[in-house]
Design an enzyme around this catalytic site. Structure first.
Site, PDB file in Angstrom:
ATOM      1  N   GLU A 261     -29.473 -30.262 -14.320  1.00 22.27           N
ATOM      2  CA  GLU A 261     -29.447 -30.749 -12.943  1.00 22.27           C
ATOM      3  C   GLU A 261     -29.420 -29.582 -11.951  1.00 22.27           C
ATOM      4  OE1 GLU A 261     -27.460 -31.650 -15.421  1.00 22.27           O
ATOM      5  OE2 GLU A 261     -26.643 -33.671 -15.165  1.00 22.27           O
ATOM      6  N   GLY A 315     -15.162 -24.502 -16.881  1.00 22.27           N
ATOM      7  CA  GLY A 315     -15.848 -24.951 -15.661  1.00 22.27           C
ATOM      8  C   GLY A 315     -14.923 -25.716 -14.728  1.00 22.27           C
ATOM      9  N   ARG A 316     -14.191 -26.676 -15.270  1.00 21.97           N
ATOM     10  CA  ARG A 316     -13.342 -27.522 -14.409  1.00 21.97           C
ATOM     11  C   ARG A 316     -12.100 -26.792 -13.911  1.00 21.97           C
ATOM     12  NH1 ARG A 316     -13.891 -29.077 -19.514  1.00 21.97           N
ATOM     13  NH2 ARG A 316     -12.102 -29.203 -20.913  1.00 21.97           N
ATOM     14  N   GLU A 402     -12.028 -34.844 -18.554  1.00 22.45           N
ATOM     15  CA  GLU A 402     -12.853 -33.993 -19.416  1.00 22.45           C
ATOM     16  C   GLU A 402     -11.955 -33.162 -20.340  1.00 22.45           C
ATOM     17  OE1 GLU A 402     -16.945 -32.603 -18.117  1.00 22.45           O
ATOM     18  OE2 GLU A 402     -15.915 -30.681 -18.170  1.00 22.45           O
ATOM     19  N   HIS A 433      -6.523 -51.101   1.378  1.00 18.39           N
ATOM     20  CA  HIS A 433      -7.428 -52.203   1.739  1.00 18.39           C
ATOM     21  C   HIS A 433      -8.525 -52.350   0.699  1.00 18.39           C
ATOM     22  CE1 HIS A 433      -5.462 -52.612   5.627  1.00 18.39           C
ATOM     23  NE2 HIS A 433      -5.330 -51.306   5.555  1.00 18.39           N
ATOM     24  N   LYS A 558     -26.753 -35.380 -23.059  1.00 18.56           N
ATOM     25  CA  LYS A 558     -27.711 -34.360 -22.602  1.00 18.56           C
ATOM     26  C   LYS A 558     -28.881 -34.265 -23.584  1.00 18.56           C
ATOM     27  CE  LYS A 558     -24.277 -31.203 -20.588  1.00 18.56           C
ATOM     28  NZ  LYS A 558     -23.689 -29.872 -20.676  1.00 18.56           N
TER      29      LYS A 558
END
Ligand SMILES: O=P(O)(O)OC[C@H]1O[C@](O)(CO)[C@@H](O)[C@@H]1O
Length: 621
Positions: A261, A315-316, A402, A433, A558
């Site tokens: 991506e 990464g995270r 993850e 709400h 992937k």
């Protein structure tokens, strides 16, 4: 003790025996999984934290807690005091958790049985606790103070971290001052950060948190930071719409520099830039953040304009590396981001040094294990009463889900219980709400309420009895108590509510939550909150004895997507539909053909080298 020994955590205090006295089916129903042999389950149980005395003591303790109600627990002031903690200006009240001081004691026993302290130390020591990738887990080094020593394979990583930070400081000052010029000589005002997952959610969270913070706001005047994450061309259009390429810089952020991506989006933005500014413009208009500097160069970005990080940053967990600090420094200035790093670093010190009993991320982590693995509440709602924290939940969703969404323990044994937590959230009062109905009268979802004492923005209208921020915070206080106390049928009757409405209008209460109160939402406290949640997730994983730092579960999709990509390409080139011999199942074959048929009826543009900039011009959003 070596980390491999720590992983056998449960075994050391194991007494064997698979019985689960808990009436709630909190351990997995293994009878339905025919592919799992009994011996592998036995092994899993034997080595699992679930076979320890500490785990069993908590299972037995559930019955005691089932006999309590939060309205009674909250009447015990001593308990409430003991279950509220304050450190570094952060106040956390755990007294609305369905837990007593005895529960906390038992959770501490569980922490010891899981070798929690030793595992935390192993992380800071640079042990390769991400064993499936043979990597250290050292995101704490990305916000270390200059003089700290944090080693991977015997080498202090902090000087390299600061080497990159110093480059970011110099680079961002150059861009922000206008010394750095675009291809046509104009200064850069707009940044488009291209990345996905951990290369997007953390930076977006911090950006959103700082947009209205007075100092950060002042520093970002006249500047724009946008994110391009989804490969959907709609996201491209939204990210680029209205931007002048002459004043725009793209920061391509990808740890691997292979994520499909991100790379397609990077090529698309490059095409948008070069179609208007010429091929040479890449040098002034595109920079990169990656661990894979070889691929950055192959893409055409000058290595001088690339900012590295390291494979020991997941990464995270990478927002404090160049992943977040580069785009955010370009927007807010390095000084502001240094404050953010200091806040995260303060929480790191607290996590490493504070005894387990008063360690904030440890308490949060253990209580969430209690909720998930013992009380049977698999979800958690993150509910900041602060619009600036609106991207906290999406970020923590990735950090948590993850990391801990795993089916096997760190040794590869199938877990005899469900690990991981389902995280979601929205800022209050918007969430009230939307999904709070379910939380009040439907399922039990433990909540984290986050409130701020001094709002980033102040509005107090003349004829109002409270300020706008007070009004917001009224809800912060009220919701936690509404969940805890509920409303009984007797109360409703005494208020003359008609009988037929009583079941509909009563609330069981006894619904757990934690309340976090921050003095303000500054870059510093945003850093603290980030690290608090990161470490909470690590605590959960350490107790469950899973590897919280790999993410093999994202791979299969992937691989399958790449097969579909080839198929669609063939179908376009050879003008044919999918048939049985293409290897897709019946359902996917039909779905694909429906899609391809639909596409043939559209006026589909021919592939071309340049991004259709005129599409943006003609379709202002
Ligand atoms: O930074 P990269 O390598 O582009 O990866 C992006 C994201 O993709 C994942 O590997 C899977 O979603 C995440 O862990 C990561 O944050």
């Amino acid at each position: 003790m070596a980390f491999s020994q720590l992983q056998a955590a449960g075994k050391q205090t194991s007494e064997n025996g698979n019985s689960n006295p808990n009436p709630i089916p909190l351990t997995r129903d293994v009878s339905v999984n025919v592919s799992r042999s009994l011996s592998s389950m036995d092994k899993a149980m034997e080595t699992s934290i679930a076979s320890t005395d500490a785990w069993r003591a908590l299972q037995e303790h559930v019955a005691e807690i089932e006999n309590t109600h939060l309205k009674d627990l909250l009447a015990d002031q001593g308990r409430c005091e003991a279950m509220s903690k304050e450190d570094m200006g952060l106040y956390i009240d755990f007294s609305r958790q369905r837990a007593t001081q005895d529960t906390i004691k038992k959770l501490m026993d569980l922490a010891r049985a899981a070798n929690l302290k030793e595992k935390i130390d192993a992380m800071y020591a640079g042990d390769h606790i991400n064993s499936t990738e043979d990597r250290a887990v050292l995101h704490v080094a990305t916000r270390a103070r200059r003089e700290q020593v944090i080693c991977d394979d015997g080498k202090n990583q902090v000087p390299e971290v600061w080497g990159v930070l110093d480059r970011i400081k110099a680079f961002s000052e150059k861009v922000r001052s206008g010394e750095w010029k675009g291809a046509t000589g104009k200064p850069i005002k707009n940044i488009v950060a291209i990345g996905i997952g951990g290369s997007f959610l953390g930076p977006l969270f911090v950006h959103t948190a700082l947009r209205t913070e007075p100092k950060a706001m002042m520093q970002s005047r006249g500047r724009t930071l946008r994110f391009l994450a989804n490969v959907d061309p709609i996201d491209v259009a939204r990210a680029l719409n209205g931007l002048d390429p002459e004043e725009t810089m793209a920061v391509v952020i990808s740890k691997t520099f292979t994520t499909a991506e991100t790379m397609l989006n990077a090529r698309t933005v490059r095409s948008w830039l070069t179609s208007q500014l010429g091929e040479e413009s890449v040098a002034q208009h595109m920079v990169a953040v990656s661990t894979n500097l070889k691929l950055v160069k192959e893409f055409g970005i000058d290595p001088e304009n690339a900012f590295g990080f390291w494979d020991w940053v997941g990464g995270r967990y990478s927002v404090c590396s160049a992943v977040g600090i580069l785009p955010l420094s370009l927007q807010y200035g390095f000084e502001v981001m240094e404050q953010f790093l200091s806040g995260a670093n303060a929480m790191d010190d607290h996590f490493r040094e504070t005894p387990l009993e008063s360690n904030l991320p440890v308490l949060m982590g253990l209580l969430s294990v209690w909720n998930i693995s013992f009380l049977g509440y698999p979800a958690r709602a993150i509910l900041p009463y602060c619009q600036a924290l609106s991207k906290l939940a999406p970020h923590i969703q990735q950090v948590s889900m993850e990391s801990n969404g795993k089916g096997v323990d760190i040794n590869g044994n199938v877990l005899p219980f469900e690990a991981g937590e389902i995280d979601f959230g929205e800022p209050g009062t918007n969430g009230q709400h939307s999904f709070y109905q379910l939380i009040h009268q439907g399922r039990v979802v433990p909540c984290d309420f986050i409130g701020i004492v001094r709002s980033q923005q102040s509005v107090y209208l003349k004829d109002e009895i409270v300020s706008n921020h007070d009004e917001l915070m009224c809800n912060f206080f009220a919701q936690a108590d509404a969940l805890a106390y509920g409303k009984s049928r007797e109360e409703l009757r005494s208020q003359n509510v008609p009988d037929y409405l009583i079941p509909h209008r009563s609330f069981t209460g006894n619904r757990p939550s934690t309340s976090l109160l921050l003095p303000e939402l500054s870059a510093y406290t945003v850093g603290q909150v980030l690290a608090l949640y990161e470490h909470q997730v690590a605590v959960q994983g350490f107790v469950w004895n899973i590897n919280s730092f790999d993410q093999w579960g994202v791979e299969l999709g992937k691989v399958l997507a790449s097969r579909v990509r080839q198929m669609i390409n063939q179908s376009r080139n050879k003008h044919r539909f999918v048939n049985n011999s293409d290897g897709f199942n019946y359902s996917t074959t039909r779905l694909l053909n429906k899609y391809l048929q639909g596409k043939t009826q559209l006026l589909y543009p021919e592939p071309r080298d340049v991004f259709p900039a005129e599409l943006l011009e003609h379709n202002p959003l």
